[in-house]
Design a protein around this motif. Structure first.
Motif: not given
Lengths: 306, 306
Positions: B261-276, B278-286
């Motif tokens: 349900a959740t994915i942790v992505i890097d600060l470098a990938d912040e721009s992908l938050r909305d797209a992620i 949209e496919i139904g996953m919670r996105c945590i950026i760190t």
């Protein structure tokens, strides 16, 4: 052409002596595999390795076993892990077992491996395992416990009584390629001063080998590993006694009389000459204790000219 | 209670971080075995060993693989013998493989061995192979050549095109004892920042594992191993591209969307938050790049609280 039925250290020293007085490429060692063991999944052939290391000049003179310039990092770490470390395998030595196990896994034979290893070590002596199949020397105690050779020899330090000895799997073995031919065509077949019961007998237990040696009896020369009633190394004296043999060069001569027309015994055993000749063997007396390469060469000269 | 689906280095670093912020005894690592290989007759489990060595503090920071204070005597000698040395096995490391192979030969299971090895290294994290049976990750090239994982990864240095990936033997595997229970009962299941295709997928290929993870989807947190469109280590980016995935944290999210349900992505990938999202996953950026233990602990804190 000389063919030498070989165990480990004693045979290796005689082979090294023979290489000093003969062209190594004319010498074949037919080597015992009854001491072989699988440990940590690795196929270990102690007698083949002792012969190979010694002929490569890599044997360890100080310990009397293993390789020179050896280290023990793998065993130290295995000890930390709580693994079995009763059978000491040095780091250099382990490379041999890794090589052998890998090649056997690929479908190579024990003879293939022996050939490859001796070539890698630049040895011209033809080193042959007596068989490519598995044959295990088993020592039975009076209470019926069955011990593999290394369990008896290393783990128990041969401090246990033995009632009988057998060679598991021998009946299903075939002589390795070249073994019977090496016996048939040699000018002289030599039975090395190895333990008769656990080094030479397993060689003879491979179907066909004993018969081919018997057929060459006139040209077979045995060297007694018993000097002055004791084994120079290992438990041969104790095993001979426990299995009902006389512990002397005469006992050895009786054990070999159907196989060898000639036996070489030590100066210390000169008094046994008549008794040995009485059982129908020619007896040659010389210094058989190979303290150094010079004395090994001197014994080798006697043996090749016997 | 945390359960971490684990490959090698990336997972090991996250596990080390988790041990800094949680009681190690409450953490279970379910580890990939698709990279396992038999070499020289020895059973080698690289991911299990990387996790174990790292959690024991024995990993080599300089090379990024293998053990600290390692030596190479066995390999050096094996090279002299002309044996295969393409897969470097240090002397200390070899002790692990000797231990494992010996115990498996005796009838122990891979889980038994993992437990014994982590206890010998005083590790409280529960380290479980995903299965005790054999499962081999196979990479197929466009020309139809089948490469085992280590052949691809080490021998060919992953410089070969891959058309598809399969997990030989997976259908016949059963989850190792404790694996399904660890997934079912964990407060949180973590998919480590390991290669999705060759480290995590083989874990999920063991019958039952994927279904049990899917059932926990609400509590599953994946950490993207792709940062700024590249893999921090290894060929994950190349493999994703070659097998038709988008090489980005979004591509990873798509790969895991049914599992986590959740994915942790890097600060470098912040721009992908909305797209992620949209496919139904919670996105945590760190910051997901575990340059040192402190940053690994910080990432671990984010993951455990996700």
């Amino acid at each position: 052409m000389l063919t030498v039925l070989s165990g480990g250290v004693g045979a290796a020293r005689l082979l090294r002596g023979l290489c000093l007085v003969d062209d190594p490429a004319t010498i074949t060692a037919v080597v015992n595999v009854g001491d072989d063991i699988v440990l940590h999944g690795l196929r270990i052939s102690p007698d083949l390795d002792t012969v190979t290391y010694t002929l490569a000049g890599l044997d360890n003179d100080v310990t009397g076993w293993g390789l020179v310039d050896e280290s023990w990092r793998v065993m130290e770490e295995l000890g930390i892990l709580g693994g079995p470390v009763w059978f000491a395998l040095g780091d250099r030595d382990l490379a041999t077992h890794l090589y052998r196990t890998g090649r056997l896994d690929e479908g190579g034979s024990l003879s293939d491996v022996a050939l490859e290893l001796r070539r890698a070590r630049r040895i011209d002596v033809n080193i042959l395992p007596v068989t490519d199949q598995r044959l295990s020397t088993i020592l039975m105690t009076p209470s019926g416990e069955r011990l593999g050779f290394q369990e008896y020899f290393v783990a128990r330090r041969h401090a246990v009584e033995v009632a009988s000895i057998s060679f598991d799997g021998a009946d299903a073995c075939r002589p390795a390629p070249g073994v019977l031919d090496a016996i048939d065509t040699a000018d002289r077949v030599v039975i090395a001063p190895s333990n008769p019961l656990v080094s030479i007998d397993p060689i003879l237990a491979v179907p066909g080998v004993r018969e081919h040696v018997v057929a060459r009896r006139a040209d077979v020369v045995a060297v007694s590993p018993i000097v002055g009633g004791v084994a120079l190394k290992g438990p041969a004296d104790r095993l001979l006694r426990e299995t009902g043999h006389e512990v002397s060069a005469l006992g050895v001569a009786r054990h070999y009389k159907d196989l060898a027309a000639t036996i070489v015994i030590d100066l210390a055993d000169e008094s046994l000459r008549d008794a040995i000749e009485e059982i129908g063997m020619r007896c040659i007396i010389t210094d058989t204790v190979m303290r150094d390469a010079g004395r090994a060469a001197a014994l080798a000269t006697v043996v090749r000219n016997a």
